[in-house]
Motif scaffolding. Sequence first.
Motif, short mmCIF file in Angstrom:
data_model
loop_
_atom_site.label_atom_id
_atom_site.label_comp_id
_atom_site.label_asym_id
_atom_site.label_seq_id
_atom_site.Cartn_x
_atom_site.Cartn_y
_atom_site.Cartn_z
N LEU A 78 -23.36 -22.72 24.82
CA LEU A 78 -23.51 -24.14 25.16
C LEU A 78 -22.17 -24.72 25.59
CD1 LEU A 78 -25.18 -26.82 25.11
CD2 LEU A 78 -24.60 -26.98 22.68
N VAL A 79 -22.16 -25.36 26.77
CA VAL A 79 -20.99 -26.10 27.24
C VAL A 79 -21.29 -27.58 27.13
CG1 VAL A 79 -19.55 -26.63 29.24
CG2 VAL A 79 -20.18 -24.26 28.76
N ILE A 80 -20.34 -28.34 26.56
CA ILE A 80 -20.53 -29.77 26.30
C ILE A 80 -19.46 -30.55 27.05
CG2 ILE A 80 -20.66 -31.54 24.51
CD1 ILE A 80 -20.90 -28.84 22.62
N PRO A 118 -25.95 -20.57 34.07
CA PRO A 118 -26.23 -19.38 33.24
C PRO A 118 -25.99 -19.62 31.76
CG PRO A 118 -24.12 -19.13 34.34
CD PRO A 118 -24.72 -20.40 34.88
N MET A 119 -25.68 -20.86 31.38
CA MET A 119 -25.51 -21.21 29.97
C MET A 119 -26.20 -22.54 29.71
SD MET A 119 -23.01 -22.66 31.86
CE MET A 119 -21.57 -21.59 32.02
N ALA A 164 -18.62 -19.45 33.37
CA ALA A 164 -19.93 -18.85 33.61
C ALA A 164 -19.96 -17.33 33.42
CB ALA A 164 -20.43 -19.24 34.99
N PRO A 165 -19.00 -16.56 33.96
CA PRO A 165 -19.08 -15.10 33.79
C PRO A 165 -18.85 -14.64 32.35
CG PRO A 165 -17.57 -15.72 35.57
CD PRO A 165 -17.86 -16.96 34.81
N LEU A 166 -18.33 -15.53 31.51
CA LEU A 166 -17.95 -15.14 30.15
C LEU A 166 -18.98 -15.52 29.10
CD1 LEU A 166 -14.24 -16.40 30.34
CD2 LEU A 166 -15.06 -14.06 30.72
N LEU A 167 -19.95 -16.33 29.48
CA LEU A 167 -20.90 -16.87 28.51
C LEU A 167 -22.30 -16.32 28.72
CD1 LEU A 167 -19.82 -20.64 28.46
CD2 LEU A 167 -19.12 -18.80 26.89
N GLY A 168 -23.08 -16.32 27.64
CA GLY A 168 -24.46 -15.89 27.71
C GLY A 168 -25.40 -17.06 27.83
N ARG A 224 -27.00 -33.64 37.70
CA ARG A 224 -26.91 -32.52 38.66
C ARG A 224 -26.60 -31.21 37.94
NH1 ARG A 224 -22.38 -30.52 40.49
NH2 ARG A 224 -21.14 -32.41 40.07
N ARG A 225 -25.66 -31.25 37.03
CA ARG A 225 -25.28 -30.02 36.31
C ARG A 225 -26.42 -29.53 35.43
NH1 ARG A 225 -19.91 -33.32 35.45
NH2 ARG A 225 -18.74 -32.59 37.27
N ALA A 226 -27.13 -30.46 34.80
CA ALA A 226 -28.24 -30.07 33.93
C ALA A 226 -29.37 -29.42 34.71
CB ALA A 226 -28.76 -31.30 33.18
N ALA A 227 -29.51 -29.79 35.98
CA ALA A 227 -30.60 -29.26 36.81
C ALA A 227 -30.17 -28.08 37.67
CB ALA A 227 -31.14 -30.38 37.70
#
Length: 466
Positions: free
Chosen positions: A98-100, A119-120, A90-94, A112-115
């Motif tokens: 996209l994380v898959i 921060p990405m 999270a701190p490294l991405l804008g 849960r993660r999608a909602a």
Amino acid sequence: MTKAKIGLIGLGTMGAALALNIAEKGFPIAVWNRTTEVTRRFHAQAGALADRVVPTESLAELVAAIAPPRAIVLMVPAGPAVDDQIAALAPLLGPEDLVIDAGNANFHDTDRRAAAGLPMRFLGMGVSGGEEGARHGPAIMGGGARADWDRIAPVMEAIAARAEDGTPCAAWMGEAGAGHFVKTVHNGIEYADMQMIAEVYGLMRDGLGMPAAAIGETFAAWNRGTLKSYLVEISAAVAAASDPLTGAPMLDVILDAAGQKGTGRWTAIEAQHLAAPIPVIEAAVAARNVSARLDERRAGEARFGAGPQALELALPELEAALIAGKILCYAQGFAMIEASGRAFGWRLDLPGIARVWRAGCIIRSAMLNDMASALAEDPSRNLVLAPFFAERLQAAIPALRRVVAQGVLHGHALPALGAGLGWFDLMRTGRGTANMIQAQRDFFGAHGFDRLDGQDNHHGPWAMAG
């Protein structure tokens, strides 16, 4: 150095195979593993593909190696490990990165993660086919925002298996956890298909006294017909194999206690929540659980006597029974997926799902072409009522009925085949016996019932007598 097109975290068996597949298809890929030595060894062993693999030794180095907006595939164990990895990234991405999650996640976790307001961007992606599929062409089921899938679709379609018509077996399933949900149902069908094959194997071994080599030849012959599928193909191969230590048939030295990773159990649990009957899959999950109870089973044999006895069945009857069981099982699975779309608001493309499953995945089968066509005609109609499959069931059900009856009479455990037949008989009975259940519920709980003459929420005379 040219930036990588995509990144991948987790170089276990599946992750390493998928990374090589991506590189082989021409996409430079940056990789990272928690154990640096694993990353170095993977790169060293990548051979001619090494120049398309960027090994990194920290998450910051991985992120820096990927062209923005970045896409990073997680191939880590399902559960907390995924949350931990997302938190570390999270701190490294804008916000456009996209994380898959391409692991065997529970779709509720993906929802849960999608909602969660990450921060990405985030996608959940089901991948089926085992190590061989990951390396040379899996079936891929994407879930999340359609725009996010479209960003990575060129890579996923390039690495996916190809059906006989050349179509890539990779597609967007729907929002949030839809991809992982479809993968879960795939695995439930996989459990059931394997169990039914095992039951037929048992009938040949214990009922007909056939040696493993002859059983292998029978499966191989069936794989050239209607039952052509990956699971029947490998069943022929394992039945024909010999143990290198003893020379005995390989099947004769394998302990009969089946393992599982839980995805079949998830299918059964979700089916109950959706009120979607999948008795063949539930029976297969139960059979795996019973198989692990070796001591109890041996005690049962000592108390009640050995179960399976010799019987008389023709091999074409067994083939037809397996065809019927397979149709019934897949029909239940697709009906469950259709129910999930209504429950969760997903726009699920049932014929598209059947097409994705035609190659690469464990349940790939020649039948899926016809299932895709039947579902395209009417996605809301149960497959058993589609004319093509209704005709095949009418031809095969008598054999299934005889196989189950003879098996039960001679002590053979046929939980999945029997569950399929029971469900079929329920589905073809216009007036069943649930009127008795409704009367019982009204008697002890005043729940009321509807009458055949159209009166709703009626009570029986027992209420007045009280």
